[in-house]
Design an enzyme around this catalytic site. Structure first.
Site, PDB file in Angstrom:
ATOM      1  N   GLY A  31       8.896  -0.418  -7.404  1.00  0.00           N
ATOM      2  CA  GLY A  31       9.583   0.122  -6.232  1.00  0.00           C
ATOM      3  C   GLY A  31       8.696   1.015  -5.395  1.00  0.00           C
ATOM      4  N   GLY A  36       1.282  -2.624   1.070  1.00  0.00           N
ATOM      5  CA  GLY A  36       0.477  -3.211   0.007  1.00  0.00           C
ATOM      6  C   GLY A  36       1.274  -4.198  -0.815  1.00  0.00           C
ATOM      7  CG  HIS A  37       4.570  -2.988  -3.185  1.00  0.00           C
ATOM      8  ND1 HIS A  37       4.699  -1.671  -2.808  1.00  0.00           N
ATOM      9  CD2 HIS A  37       4.318  -2.973  -4.516  1.00  0.00           C
ATOM     10  CE1 HIS A  37       4.544  -0.897  -3.873  1.00  0.00           C
ATOM     11  NE2 HIS A  37       4.305  -1.649  -4.915  1.00  0.00           N
ATOM     12  CD  GLN A  61       4.031   0.522 -16.264  1.00  0.00           C
ATOM     13  OE1 GLN A  61       4.568  -0.549 -16.560  1.00  0.00           O
ATOM     14  NE2 GLN A  61       3.236   0.632 -15.205  1.00  0.00           N
ATOM     15  CE  LYS A 151      -2.923   1.128  -5.500  1.00  0.00           C
ATOM     16  NZ  LYS A 151      -2.853   1.994  -6.724  1.00  0.00           N
ATOM     17  CG  LEU A 186      -0.862   1.569   2.084  1.00  0.00           C
ATOM     18  CD1 LEU A 186      -2.078   1.859   2.943  1.00  0.00           C
ATOM     19  CD2 LEU A 186       0.011   0.525   2.756  1.00  0.00           C
ATOM     20  CB  SER A 187      -1.124   4.363  -3.943  1.00  0.00           C
ATOM     21  OG  SER A 187      -0.478   4.814  -5.120  1.00  0.00           O
TER      22      SER A 187
END
EC number: 6.3.2.1
Length: 282
Positions: A31, A36-37, A61, A151, A186-187
């Site tokens: 989400g 980027g997604h 994780q 990335k 992008l993150s």
């Protein structure tokens, strides 16, 4: 766009698509979606009849409970982004019980040592969590192709190794890093930075571009020293690590061989936000 909120609904949907012979492209996410997604779904749209997204913040994780609690969540916003993109045919939003029907714990994997390099050194068990959720999602979604961003290059390498070892009939596609105009990768974490600091953080990619130039003529120890010097002079930035590694094994190297492919990896903490980036070295 179909919104599938549990495993049974997903299974019924997948069964119908398989009966019609649809080729499925899939990109799982946690989400907090951004361009980027969407770049993953653009690639998937070119090669498949049907594109599926998933949104699931995977608890196994996260090594730090605080990081899990802080992870940005806005399902309604994410659904709207996917709908408006016109790229995605269905989004799967499972509950924890759909992924972990018994205990919320990871399977232990052997990824031929890939899990012990870089991120694995500081985040023990992290890639067991990644492998567990991705394998389960692959079983449920049954994609022909699955898309992951470069990335998180170590994650991409590990998922490729997972598919190889489990002999899953899925092609794993790496998608180039999507960058802001400044060059910053992008993150979802970037949202935690003030706009001015996002602009300042362009120094991360600028330094990687310099590494790509230096790589032709400068020794690796000297490159590492130059990177340390760059970040010693950046306000509010801490260089967690920088390394040059073989792309196949992810092992750090200090010597260059012409028959190997290399990539530079960097992690910088900016005002408490951990940013990662990498670049293929020519």
């Amino acid at each position: 766009m179909e919104v599938l909120k549990n495993k049974k609904t997903l299974q019924d949907f997948i069964e119908r698509q398989k009966e019609m012979g649809k080729k499925i492209g899939f990109a799982p996410t946690m989400g907090a979606l951004h361009n980027g997604h969407l770049s993953l779904y653009k690639e998937a749209k070119k090669e498949n009849d049907l594109v599926i997204s998933s949104i699931f913040v995977n608890p196994t994780q996260f090594n730090n409970v605080v990081d899990l609690e802080k992870y940005p969540r806005d399902i309604n916003r994410d659904i709207l982004i996917l709908e408006n993109s016109g790229l995605v045919d269905a989004v799967y939003i499972p509950e924890v019980i759909d992924i972990y029907p018994e205990k919320t714990e990871s399977i232990h994997y052997d990824f031929d040592g890939l899990e012990n390099e870089m991120e694995g050194k500081s985040r023990p068990g992290h890639f067991d969590g990644v492998g567990t959720v991705v394998e389960e999602l692959f079983k449920q979604v049954q994609p022909d192709n699955a898309y992951f961003g470069e990335k998180d290059f170590q994650q991409l390498a590990i998922i490729r190794k997972l598919v190889e070892k489990k002999k899953l009939p899925i092609k794993i596609k790496g998608v180039a890093i999507y960058r802001a105009d400044s060059g910053l990768a992008l993150s979802s974490r970037n949202k935690r930075l003030h706009e001015d600091r996002r602009e300042d953080s362009k120094v991360i990619f600028e330094s990687l571009k310099k590494v790509n130039e230096w790589f032709k003529t400068v020794t690796i120890p000297e490159i590492k020293e130059r990177i340390r010097e760059i970040f010693d002079h950046q306000r509010g930035m801490q260089l967690e690590y920088f390394m040059i590694a073989e792309e196949e094994t992810l092992k750090e190297t200090h010597t260059i061989y012409k028959d190997k492919n290399y990539r530079a990896f960097i992690v910088v903490i900016v005002d408490g936000v951990r940013l990662i980036d990498n670049i293929h070295l020519k």
